[in-house]
Design a protein around this motif. Sequence first.
Motif, PDB file in Angstrom:
ATOM      1  N   MET A   1       0.268  60.135  16.510  1.00 15.20           N
ATOM      2  CA  MET A   1      -0.893  60.071  17.389  1.00 15.20           C
ATOM      3  C   MET A   1      -1.444  58.653  17.402  1.00 15.20           C
ATOM      4  SD  MET A   1      -4.500  62.160  17.124  1.00 15.20           S
ATOM      5  CE  MET A   1      -3.765  63.737  17.491  1.00 15.20           C
ATOM      6  N   THR A   2      -1.864  58.231  18.539  1.00 12.81           N
ATOM      7  CA  THR A   2      -2.487  56.923  18.703  1.00 12.81           C
ATOM      8  C   THR A   2      -3.876  57.109  19.280  1.00 12.81           C
ATOM      9  OG1 THR A   2      -0.443  55.660  19.014  1.00 12.81           O
ATOM     10  CG2 THR A   2      -2.419  54.776  20.049  1.00 12.81           C
TER      11      THR A   2
ATOM     12  N   GLN B   1      -1.273  53.650  13.045  1.00 13.69           N
ATOM     13  CA  GLN B   1      -0.225  54.553  12.586  1.00 13.69           C
ATOM     14  C   GLN B   1       0.664  54.986  13.747  1.00 13.69           C
ATOM     15  OE1 GLN B   1      -1.225  57.391   9.554  1.00 13.69           O
ATOM     16  NE2 GLN B   1       0.059  58.961  10.454  1.00 13.69           N
TER      17      GLN B   1
ATOM     18  N   THR C   1       3.703  57.566  14.805  1.00 18.08           N
ATOM     19  CA  THR C   1       4.363  58.803  14.395  1.00 18.08           C
ATOM     20  C   THR C   1       5.525  59.091  15.338  1.00 18.08           C
ATOM     21  OG1 THR C   1       2.274  59.688  13.564  1.00 18.08           O
ATOM     22  CG2 THR C   1       4.060  61.257  13.926  1.00 18.08           C
ATOM     23  N   GLU C   2       6.696  59.287  14.772  1.00 18.79           N
ATOM     24  CA  GLU C   2       7.881  59.654  15.550  1.00 18.79           C
ATOM     25  C   GLU C   2       8.352  61.023  15.062  1.00 18.79           C
ATOM     26  OE1 GLU C   2      10.907  56.691  15.637  1.00 18.79           O
ATOM     27  OE2 GLU C   2       9.531  55.070  16.198  1.00 18.79           O
ATOM     28  N   PRO C   3       7.814  62.108  15.621  1.00 17.13           N
ATOM     29  CA  PRO C   3       8.151  63.448  15.138  1.00 17.13           C
ATOM     30  C   PRO C   3       9.623  63.786  15.271  1.00 17.13           C
ATOM     31  CG  PRO C   3       6.936  63.551  17.221  1.00 17.13           C
ATOM     32  CD  PRO C   3       6.859  62.142  16.738  1.00 17.13           C
TER      33      PRO C   3
ATOM     34  N   SER D   1       6.685  58.130  10.060  1.00 21.25           N
ATOM     35  CA  SER D   1       5.319  57.672  10.279  1.00 21.25           C
ATOM     36  C   SER D   1       5.175  56.338   9.568  1.00 21.25           C
ATOM     37  CB  SER D   1       4.314  58.681   9.714  1.00 21.25           C
ATOM     38  OG  SER D   1       2.996  58.243   9.944  1.00 21.25           O
TER      39      SER D   1
ATOM     40  N   ASP E   1      -9.513  59.387  11.488  1.00 18.95           N
ATOM     41  CA  ASP E   1      -8.611  59.229  10.351  1.00 18.95           C
ATOM     42  C   ASP E   1      -8.800  60.386   9.362  1.00 18.95           C
ATOM     43  OD1 ASP E   1      -6.849  58.257   8.484  1.00 18.95           O
ATOM     44  OD2 ASP E   1      -8.144  56.655   7.768  1.00 18.95           O
TER      45      ASP E   1
ATOM     46  N   SER F   1      -7.523  63.852  11.391  1.00 20.19           N
ATOM     47  CA  SER F   1      -6.175  63.964  11.951  1.00 20.19           C
ATOM     48  C   SER F   1      -5.164  63.263  11.056  1.00 20.19           C
ATOM     49  CB  SER F   1      -6.123  63.339  13.353  1.00 20.19           C
ATOM     50  OG  SER F   1      -4.787  63.318  13.813  1.00 20.19           O
TER      51      SER F   1
ATOM     52  N   THR G   1      -2.334  62.244  11.820  1.00 20.22           N
ATOM     53  CA  THR G   1      -1.499  61.290  12.561  1.00 20.22           C
ATOM     54  C   THR G   1      -2.294  60.093  13.075  1.00 20.22           C
ATOM     55  OG1 THR G   1      -1.772  62.655  14.546  1.00 20.22           O
ATOM     56  CG2 THR G   1       0.216  62.991  13.230  1.00 20.22           C
TER      57      THR G   1
END
Length: 232
Positions: free
Chosen positions: A1-2, A20, A22-24, A29, A181, A184, A186
Motif C-alpha cells: 500500500m502507498t 513502504q 508491497t509486492e503481494p 515488502s 502506519d 495498516s 502495508t
Amino acid sequence: MTVVLALRCADGLVLAADSQITEPDRGLSYPAQKLHGLGRRAAWAGSGSRAVLYDLEQIFDSQPETIVEAGDVGRALQTRVVPVLQHHYENFIEDVPGQEKSGSTPATYVLAAGYSDGKPFMVDVDPHGLIGHYEEIGFHAIGSGAPMAQQARALLANFRMNERPVEYGVLAALRVLDALDETSPTVGGPMDVCRITTDGADHLAPEDIDKARAEVRRWQDRERDVLDTLFG
C-alpha cells in the motif's frame, strides 16, 4: 500500500509519503523513495507500477524547471506521463505461462505540488492520463491508502490547516502518515515530508522528522488536557 498526500497551508504546501513498497505477487515488502524533488520550488511522488515510476523519475529529473515553469503545470506533466503509461500498457503481458494470474498492472498515479510563477499548484495525473487540480480544495491523496488519508484529514478539519503556517501542515501530514502506519501493515516508514514555500522546497531530514514528531506529541497532549477539563 502507498499513501501520498498534499496539503495547502496559508503560506506554503506540504507533500508527504510513506516509503513502504508491497509486492503481494512475490510476497515482498521493502522501503523505497517515493517523494522526489521537482526543481527548486516543487516536488512530486507516485503510486503504482515501479517500472512506470522509474521511467518518470528519469524524465522529471532531466527537465524539472521546464515542467514547473510551464504555463499549465498539469498539461506539462500530462505530456510526459501519458506516453510512458501508453508504452507500458502496450507492452504489459497480463497472462504469463506457468504462473498464476498477477494482480499487478502498469496503472500509476502522479501527484505534484509546488509553486509556478509565484502561485501554488497541487496537480495529479491518473492512470487514464486525466489531470486533477486540488490547490483550491487544499488537500489530495493518492495510493491505496488515500481513502484512509481522506478520513484522517476530515478528523483534523477543525484545525483549519489552510489558515495556518506551513509548519503546522508538516505536523498534520506527519500525524496522518503515522496514524496510517499504526493501522495498516502495508504503510510504513521512514516517512518523507517536503515543506514547500515560494522560497523553495525543503525535504526534511530524519532529525527534522523527529523534531516534528515531538511537536505532534505536544499537540496530542494539549488535546487530552482540553478533553480532561471539557465538562468542568
